[in-house]
Motif scaffolding. Sequence first.
Motif, PDB file in Angstrom:
ATOM      1  N   TRP A 109     -29.243  -9.137  15.184  1.00 25.95           N
ATOM      2  CA  TRP A 109     -28.780  -8.100  16.164  1.00 25.95           C
ATOM      3  C   TRP A 109     -29.820  -7.729  17.176  1.00 25.95           C
ATOM      4  O   TRP A 109     -29.397  -7.516  18.374  1.00 25.95           O
ATOM      5  N   SER A 110     -31.184  -7.535  16.622  1.00 25.96           N
ATOM      6  CA  SER A 110     -32.087  -7.400  17.639  1.00 25.96           C
ATOM      7  C   SER A 110     -32.081  -8.523  18.881  1.00 25.96           C
ATOM      8  O   SER A 110     -32.311  -7.908  19.995  1.00 25.96           O
ATOM      9  N   ARG A 111     -31.971  -9.870  18.584  1.00 28.87           N
ATOM     10  CA  ARG A 111     -31.840 -10.656  19.478  1.00 28.87           C
ATOM     11  C   ARG A 111     -30.816 -10.855  20.317  1.00 28.87           C
ATOM     12  O   ARG A 111     -30.799 -11.461  21.535  1.00 28.87           O
ATOM     13  N   ALA A 112     -29.465 -10.302  19.877  1.00 33.78           N
ATOM     14  CA  ALA A 112     -28.387 -10.243  20.623  1.00 33.78           C
ATOM     15  C   ALA A 112     -28.222  -9.192  21.302  1.00 33.78           C
ATOM     16  O   ALA A 112     -27.181  -8.984  22.178  1.00 33.78           O
ATOM     17  N   THR A 113     -28.870  -8.037  21.352  1.00 37.52           N
ATOM     18  CA  THR A 113     -28.681  -6.666  22.113  1.00 37.52           C
ATOM     19  C   THR A 113     -29.822  -6.192  22.806  1.00 37.52           C
ATOM     20  O   THR A 113     -30.981  -6.767  22.619  1.00 37.52           O
ATOM     21  N   ALA A 114     -29.762  -5.307  23.680  1.00 35.08           N
ATOM     22  CA  ALA A 114     -30.595  -4.270  24.427  1.00 35.08           C
ATOM     23  C   ALA A 114     -30.035  -3.170  24.774  1.00 35.08           C
ATOM     24  O   ALA A 114     -28.854  -2.621  24.909  1.00 35.08           O
ATOM     25  N   VAL A 115     -30.933  -2.041  24.748  1.00 33.92           N
ATOM     26  CA  VAL A 115     -30.412  -0.923  24.846  1.00 33.92           C
ATOM     27  C   VAL A 115     -31.185  -0.261  26.059  1.00 33.92           C
ATOM     28  O   VAL A 115     -32.457  -0.601  26.253  1.00 33.92           O
ATOM     29  N   GLU A 116     -30.591   0.218  26.881  1.00 33.09           N
ATOM     30  CA  GLU A 116     -31.330   0.945  28.262  1.00 33.09           C
ATOM     31  C   GLU A 116     -30.830   2.271  28.653  1.00 33.09           C
ATOM     32  O   GLU A 116     -29.436   2.197  28.629  1.00 33.09           O
TER      33      GLU A 116
ATOM     34  N   TYR B  90     -25.251  -9.932  24.214  1.00 35.79           N
ATOM     35  CA  TYR B  90     -25.725 -11.112  24.847  1.00 35.79           C
ATOM     36  C   TYR B  90     -25.071 -12.446  24.043  1.00 35.79           C
ATOM     37  O   TYR B  90     -25.152 -13.388  24.589  1.00 35.79           O
ATOM     38  N   ARG B  91     -24.305 -12.106  23.016  1.00 41.54           N
ATOM     39  CA  ARG B  91     -23.664 -13.325  22.430  1.00 41.54           C
ATOM     40  C   ARG B  91     -22.457 -13.453  23.048  1.00 41.54           C
ATOM     41  O   ARG B  91     -21.517 -12.950  23.395  1.00 41.54           O
ATOM     42  N   GLY B  92     -22.071 -14.848  23.055  1.00 40.91           N
ATOM     43  CA  GLY B  92     -20.802 -15.412  23.387  1.00 40.91           C
ATOM     44  C   GLY B  92     -20.838 -15.559  24.974  1.00 40.91           C
ATOM     45  O   GLY B  92     -21.856 -15.627  25.593  1.00 40.91           O
ATOM     46  N   ALA B  93     -19.819 -16.088  25.601  1.00 38.75           N
ATOM     47  CA  ALA B  93     -19.717 -16.740  26.720  1.00 38.75           C
ATOM     48  C   ALA B  93     -19.982 -15.682  27.822  1.00 38.75           C
ATOM     49  O   ALA B  93     -20.723 -15.937  28.761  1.00 38.75           O
TER      50      ALA B  93
ATOM     51  N   ASP C  56     -21.386  -8.486  10.990  1.00 35.73           N
ATOM     52  CA  ASP C  56     -21.959  -9.372  10.048  1.00 35.73           C
ATOM     53  C   ASP C  56     -23.486 -10.016  10.493  1.00 35.73           C
ATOM     54  O   ASP C  56     -24.054 -10.714   9.577  1.00 35.73           O
ATOM     55  N   LEU C  57     -23.877  -9.609  11.619  1.00 38.30           N
ATOM     56  CA  LEU C  57     -25.076  -9.934  11.875  1.00 38.30           C
ATOM     57  C   LEU C  57     -26.418  -9.253  11.359  1.00 38.30           C
ATOM     58  O   LEU C  57     -26.078  -8.005  11.004  1.00 38.30           O
ATOM     59  N   ASP C  58     -27.243  -9.848  10.772  1.00 43.31           N
ATOM     60  CA  ASP C  58     -28.505  -9.420  10.278  1.00 43.31           C
ATOM     61  C   ASP C  58     -29.584  -8.473  11.374  1.00 43.31           C
ATOM     62  O   ASP C  58     -29.066  -8.596  12.325  1.00 43.31           O
TER      63      ASP C  58
END
Length: 643
Positions: free
Chosen positions: A580-587, A621-624, A574-576
């Motif tokens: 999604w961009s702010r909550a994730t990183a790909v490396e 990075y969302r959540g505890a 459900d993330l726009d």
Amino acid sequence: MRILLVALNARYVHTNLAIRYLRAALRQQSPKWEIVLKEFSINDHLEKVAAEIYEQKPDVIGFSAYIWNITQIRALLRRLQPVLPEAYFLAGGPEVSFDPVEVLEQNPQLDGIICGEAENSFPLLIQAWAEGSLPWHVPNLVWRFSKPLDPKPLAGIIPEDYRGSYKEAGQAFIFSNLPAAEPPDLNKLPDPYTEQEDLHNRLAYVETSRGCPFNCQFCISSTFQGIRYLDPEKFRLILRRLFAYGARTIKFVDRTFNARKKHAFQILDVFRQEALRLRAQSKAETYSESGQLPRAHCEMAGELLDKDWLEYLKEYPPGMIQLEIGVQSTHQPTLDAVKRPQNFAGWQDKVSYLQHICKIPIHLDLIAGLPFEGWQQFSKSFDQVFAVRPNNLQLGFLKVLKGSGIWQNSTAYGLVYSPDPPYTVLRTNELTHDHILALTRIEDILEKYYNSGRFVYSLKWLLQDEPSPFEFFHAFAEYWQKQHWFKRQWNPKGLMANLWEYLISMGASSQQRAIWREVLRFDYYLLERPGMVPVFLQPQIEGRTSACCEELEKQKERLKNNPLLKDLVPGAQDLDRRQWSRATAVEYFMVDVTEGLEDRNRLAENNELATASPVWYLFYYRGAEKQFFKLDASLAEQDCDQK
């Protein structure tokens, strides 16, 4: 009568169970008494604490005294007694129960001390004072009686049936009443949590047994005989209230929770039932989503973990329990001296199974400074316990507690300890003070790097080939000391930079440094979503062309925008796009950090990083808790040449 019960906890999140039991006992004795609880932290300014106590204008002030707060309590007594001259000042708790006469002599502001368990004695004392009589027959009480202005024969003051003792102390007598014939029955004590309170984000303490089956000489529990148990159904009522008040971490103060298997199973059954009941009421799909995950923290004896326990805990709901187990030492002469019956080798595999297979967080304890354990013996104990890889390894230092067997035999063992609370060991026959200071530095490094959980993969790779983790932490701590780093506060990024500097100082090959850089960078991504990766952590692989590196960066951008990645993360659909961009990183990483540990030597020796295929990870990075997902190679195939 207005009665104020005061606790000074070690931290704000802690709560004090003792004063809640006393409040309930006083309410049961007389509903007319006005009872107020005040909880502070030892980090609070004493002037403000004293002001809050004074403004209550109490008739009786009772302090709950422990090694971590007795210094502050003494200071408060000196501040408060002159401005509350009509109030009675009392103390209770382990720090004043073993030498009460001496404590009263040293603290003339105190009127009395209740030794040991006070739930039955305290109401009787308040009743006597409320009636204007002297507490001659209150059990467990040591109290000050001021000499009358008109001299009277002492025999005319003391009742004929008084069986206690007394001592003249300046302008007063100190009377020591007889101890109680029987300790309190836990099942007859009132519920300590009947009064509404806010326990959100606090540790709530419960007690389902008193006493301990062991006789460890460093522990004051060795001074009591027998174990008493709380009925599981009475515990259920207490637990329901705690959950209703918002408590989610429930810490059992039972000295040995698994002393009686049947009772412990019944208590944990109740905990599970009530936690599941709470879950149903919350109407959330999972505990983690609702933030309603209750967790029981139990202190157990490793020796009592048998097959039944392993089977029981294997089926316990994930995340609902964590265990603390005191190893203290694996050196047999030390265990014999402190009367600690233990064979760590016989149960360490069980602990490893519970943590690594059953995913139950395990906290193991060691104590430095015990008799007959020198530097080499302690390092061996450390390495044996560390081999289990517990979630938390506490390196504590012997506290020579009043009343304990260690305290009584400290001279024979050559123990030199601080005369001030918490009475920490300074040197022993086997450990010099230099050794103790070195161990305190190791303890600091252990907390910062291992117990913090911020360097899980870095330490896993770094320590895999280390013959002695103790020596690794010792060498690292001494490097910190040489660099004067202990004098500063460090954030997690600074700690990582310090670790990298230390690793570089070891003179490893460029290939080995490249591997270390990859695993440190992985932990860096687990700290937080990085805005910019420090230069020392950026990929630097010898033999890899710039064109290939550019292609990898392009693949990273394509992966970031791949809608299929959302399917990997529960609840992320459900993330726009911005969320999604702010909550994730790909490396990408040139070693398989999570699964490629066995290949570390081959990669370093053969310089295979230059030709290795990248391993891609998605970080969420969302959540505890931060989450990561290893991406399928088909999502990020690269076709650039590697030379």
